[in-house]
Design a protein around this motif. Structure first.
Motif, PDB file in Angstrom:
ATOM      1  N   ARG A  14       0.749  -1.206   0.036  1.00 55.47           N
ATOM      2  CA  ARG A  14       0.142   0.160   0.173  1.00 55.47           C
ATOM      3  C   ARG A  14       0.812   1.307  -0.092  1.00 55.47           C
ATOM      4  O   ARG A  14       0.427   2.337  -0.655  1.00 55.47           O
ATOM      5  CB  ARG A  14      -0.889  -0.012   1.084  1.00 55.47           C
ATOM      6  CG  ARG A  14      -2.091  -1.099   1.034  1.00 55.47           C
ATOM      7  CD  ARG A  14      -2.793  -1.111   2.302  1.00 55.47           C
ATOM      8  NE  ARG A  14      -3.789  -2.260   2.321  1.00 55.47           N
ATOM      9  CZ  ARG A  14      -4.843  -2.205   1.818  1.00 55.47           C
ATOM     10  NH1 ARG A  14      -5.316  -0.889   1.267  1.00 55.47           N
ATOM     11  NH2 ARG A  14      -5.673  -3.105   1.603  1.00 55.47           N
ATOM     12  N   PHE A  20      -6.167   6.274  -2.959  1.00 57.32           N
ATOM     13  CA  PHE A  20      -7.003   4.849  -3.170  1.00 57.32           C
ATOM     14  C   PHE A  20      -8.472   5.268  -3.270  1.00 57.32           C
ATOM     15  O   PHE A  20      -8.862   6.257  -2.764  1.00 57.32           O
ATOM     16  CB  PHE A  20      -6.659   4.452  -1.454  1.00 57.32           C
ATOM     17  CG  PHE A  20      -5.465   3.813  -1.533  1.00 57.32           C
ATOM     18  CD1 PHE A  20      -5.131   2.256  -1.608  1.00 57.32           C
ATOM     19  CD2 PHE A  20      -4.341   4.456  -1.032  1.00 57.32           C
ATOM     20  CE1 PHE A  20      -3.840   1.952  -1.385  1.00 57.32           C
ATOM     21  CE2 PHE A  20      -3.025   4.183  -0.703  1.00 57.32           C
ATOM     22  CZ  PHE A  20      -2.849   2.592  -1.051  1.00 57.32           C
ATOM     23  N   LEU A  21      -9.109   4.099  -3.702  1.00 55.24           N
ATOM     24  CA  LEU A  21     -10.506   4.213  -3.834  1.00 55.24           C
ATOM     25  C   LEU A  21     -10.921   2.684  -3.747  1.00 55.24           C
ATOM     26  O   LEU A  21     -10.226   1.768  -3.809  1.00 55.24           O
ATOM     27  CB  LEU A  21     -10.886   4.476  -5.154  1.00 55.24           C
ATOM     28  CG  LEU A  21     -12.210   4.656  -5.917  1.00 55.24           C
ATOM     29  CD1 LEU A  21     -12.966   5.966  -5.189  1.00 55.24           C
ATOM     30  CD2 LEU A  21     -12.214   4.645  -7.432  1.00 55.24           C
ATOM     31  N   THR A  22     -12.174   2.486  -2.925  1.00 52.54           N
ATOM     32  CA  THR A  22     -12.519   1.212  -2.430  1.00 52.54           C
ATOM     33  C   THR A  22     -13.712   0.840  -3.542  1.00 52.54           C
ATOM     34  O   THR A  22     -14.607   1.751  -3.948  1.00 52.54           O
ATOM     35  CB  THR A  22     -13.085   1.538  -0.924  1.00 52.54           C
ATOM     36  OG1 THR A  22     -12.194   1.637  -0.052  1.00 52.54           O
ATOM     37  CG2 THR A  22     -13.844  -0.006  -0.561  1.00 52.54           C
ATOM     38  N   TYR A  23     -13.658  -0.506  -3.384  1.00 49.44           N
ATOM     39  CA  TYR A  23     -14.677  -0.993  -4.663  1.00 49.44           C
ATOM     40  C   TYR A  23     -15.194  -2.313  -3.971  1.00 49.44           C
ATOM     41  O   TYR A  23     -14.372  -3.161  -3.626  1.00 49.44           O
ATOM     42  CB  TYR A  23     -14.121  -1.309  -5.876  1.00 49.44           C
ATOM     43  CG  TYR A  23     -14.945  -2.014  -6.941  1.00 49.44           C
ATOM     44  CD1 TYR A  23     -15.900  -1.283  -7.725  1.00 49.44           C
ATOM     45  CD2 TYR A  23     -14.839  -3.505  -7.181  1.00 49.44           C
ATOM     46  CE1 TYR A  23     -16.921  -2.036  -8.632  1.00 49.44           C
ATOM     47  CE2 TYR A  23     -15.764  -4.056  -8.035  1.00 49.44           C
ATOM     48  CZ  TYR A  23     -16.622  -3.397  -8.757  1.00 49.44           C
ATOM     49  OH  TYR A  23     -17.625  -3.898  -9.592  1.00 49.44           O
ATOM     50  N   ARG A  24     -16.382  -2.311  -3.743  1.00 46.47           N
ATOM     51  CA  ARG A  24     -17.119  -3.412  -3.259  1.00 46.47           C
ATOM     52  C   ARG A  24     -17.566  -4.435  -4.776  1.00 46.47           C
ATOM     53  O   ARG A  24     -18.274  -3.861  -5.332  1.00 46.47           O
ATOM     54  CB  ARG A  24     -18.558  -3.039  -2.525  1.00 46.47           C
ATOM     55  CG  ARG A  24     -19.183  -4.256  -2.255  1.00 46.47           C
ATOM     56  CD  ARG A  24     -20.450  -4.030  -1.188  1.00 46.47           C
ATOM     57  NE  ARG A  24     -19.926  -3.371   0.048  1.00 46.47           N
ATOM     58  CZ  ARG A  24     -19.268  -3.962   1.003  1.00 46.47           C
ATOM     59  NH1 ARG A  24     -19.176  -5.088   1.062  1.00 46.47           N
ATOM     60  NH2 ARG A  24     -19.122  -3.447   2.245  1.00 46.47           N
ATOM     61  N   THR A  25     -16.967  -5.546  -4.748  1.00 44.81           N
ATOM     62  CA  THR A  25     -17.159  -6.424  -5.776  1.00 44.81           C
ATOM     63  C   THR A  25     -18.812  -6.954  -5.928  1.00 44.81           C
ATOM     64  O   THR A  25     -19.595  -6.799  -4.887  1.00 44.81           O
ATOM     65  CB  THR A  25     -16.463  -7.790  -5.800  1.00 44.81           C
ATOM     66  OG1 THR A  25     -16.757  -8.538  -4.635  1.00 44.81           O
ATOM     67  CG2 THR A  25     -15.092  -7.576  -5.907  1.00 44.81           C
ATOM     68  N   ASP A  88     -15.938  -9.972  -1.844  1.00 46.30           N
ATOM     69  CA  ASP A  88     -14.897  -9.366  -1.539  1.00 46.30           C
ATOM     70  C   ASP A  88     -14.797  -7.783  -1.791  1.00 46.30           C
ATOM     71  O   ASP A  88     -15.644  -7.097  -2.607  1.00 46.30           O
ATOM     72  CB  ASP A  88     -13.647  -9.765  -2.284  1.00 46.30           C
ATOM     73  CG  ASP A  88     -13.015 -11.129  -1.952  1.00 46.30           C
ATOM     74  OD1 ASP A  88     -13.333 -11.357  -0.771  1.00 46.30           O
ATOM     75  OD2 ASP A  88     -12.308 -11.847  -2.803  1.00 46.30           O
ATOM     76  N   VAL A  89     -14.256  -6.996  -0.876  1.00 44.83           N
ATOM     77  CA  VAL A  89     -14.068  -5.502  -0.952  1.00 44.83           C
ATOM     78  C   VAL A  89     -12.385  -5.346  -1.148  1.00 44.83           C
ATOM     79  O   VAL A  89     -11.671  -5.991  -0.521  1.00 44.83           O
ATOM     80  CB  VAL A  89     -14.506  -4.860   0.215  1.00 44.83           C
ATOM     81  CG1 VAL A  89     -14.386  -3.256   0.263  1.00 44.83           C
ATOM     82  CG2 VAL A  89     -15.833  -5.111   0.606  1.00 44.83           C
ATOM     83  N   VAL A  90     -12.248  -4.517  -2.342  1.00 43.40           N
ATOM     84  CA  VAL A  90     -10.823  -4.166  -2.412  1.00 43.40           C
ATOM     85  C   VAL A  90     -10.695  -2.888  -2.339  1.00 43.40           C
ATOM     86  O   VAL A  90     -11.396  -2.086  -2.619  1.00 43.40           O
ATOM     87  CB  VAL A  90     -10.657  -4.688  -3.944  1.00 43.40           C
ATOM     88  CG1 VAL A  90     -10.771  -6.254  -4.173  1.00 43.40           C
ATOM     89  CG2 VAL A  90     -11.303  -4.113  -5.100  1.00 43.40           C
ATOM     90  N   ASP A  91      -9.425  -2.409  -2.001  1.00 38.94           N
ATOM     91  CA  ASP A  91      -8.841  -1.180  -2.059  1.00 38.94           C
ATOM     92  C   ASP A  91      -7.869  -1.027  -3.456  1.00 38.94           C
ATOM     93  O   ASP A  91      -6.945  -1.622  -3.718  1.00 38.94           O
ATOM     94  CB  ASP A  91      -8.057  -0.571  -0.875  1.00 38.94           C
ATOM     95  CG  ASP A  91      -8.702  -0.849   0.429  1.00 38.94           C
ATOM     96  OD1 ASP A  91     -10.152  -0.411   0.131  1.00 38.94           O
ATOM     97  OD2 ASP A  91      -8.450  -1.514   1.205  1.00 38.94           O
ATOM     98  N   THR A 113      -9.329  -5.663   0.962  1.00 38.27           N
ATOM     99  CA  THR A 113      -9.400  -4.930   2.200  1.00 38.27           C
ATOM    100  C   THR A 113      -8.619  -5.837   3.442  1.00 38.27           C
ATOM    101  O   THR A 113      -8.989  -6.867   3.477  1.00 38.27           O
ATOM    102  CB  THR A 113     -10.731  -4.642   2.540  1.00 38.27           C
ATOM    103  OG1 THR A 113     -11.313  -3.722   1.389  1.00 38.27           O
ATOM    104  CG2 THR A 113     -10.909  -3.797   3.723  1.00 38.27           C
TER     105      THR A 113
END
Length: 157
Positions: A14, A20-25, A88-91, A113
């Motif tokens: 990191r 950074f931006l978060t994305y929920r699959t 999954d949630v990704v950053d 995450t």
């Protein structure tokens, strides 16, 4: 564009990225093998780059219809290291690796995450051109200032 060896990219953390931006699959992101489809990674790269350009570089897609400069993708790449799947949630981490007169290269790290190591690393190169003539234009002003704020040299491992 020459890519760094896979083993060095695989060890990105990191700390290698500045935005950074978060994305929920989503369920629909999965392919027949129950992991995120390759095309979704490119969707994520496009989303974080354009979010940054809008938030920090003065890009206003609504006012650019039919006039002004645009960024064309001339190269893209992705290396996959561990699977991601719904739910999954990704950053997404973003940095600029090269900033030229009319082009910029981005790198995106995809992190689950809570995990420090990358699941995938990819990105692309934009060449900015006049919308009508398609001739390259200088990156300057607010756009250059914003991209400079994202520039980080390739980390030494």
């Amino acid at each position: 564009m020459t890519q760094p060896p896979s083993d060095s990219v695989k060890h990105r953390t990191r700390a290698s990225y500045t935005y950074f931006l978060t994305y929920r699959t989503r369920w629909s992101d999965n392919d027949q093998y129950s992991h995120m489809n390759n095309s979704i990674y490119y969707h994520l790269f496009d989303s974080i780059v354009n979010t940054y350009l809008i938030e920090r570089c003065g890009l206003d897609p609504g006012s650019q219809q039919g006039k002004g400069n645009i960024g064309l993708v001339v190269e893209s790449h992705c290396q996959f290291f561990s699977p991601i799947s719904f739910p999954d949630v990704v950053d997404l981490g973003l940095r600029v690796t090269k900033l030229g007169t009319s082009s910029v290269s981005y790198e995106v790290g995809v992190f689950l995450t809570g995990k420090e190591g990358v699941a995938a690393v990819g990105g692309y190169t934009h060449v900015f051109v006049d919308r009508e003539s398609r001739k390259s234009v200088r990156i300057d002003g607010e756009m250059r200032n914003g991209l400079n704020g994202l520039y980080t040299p390739t980390p030494k491992l």
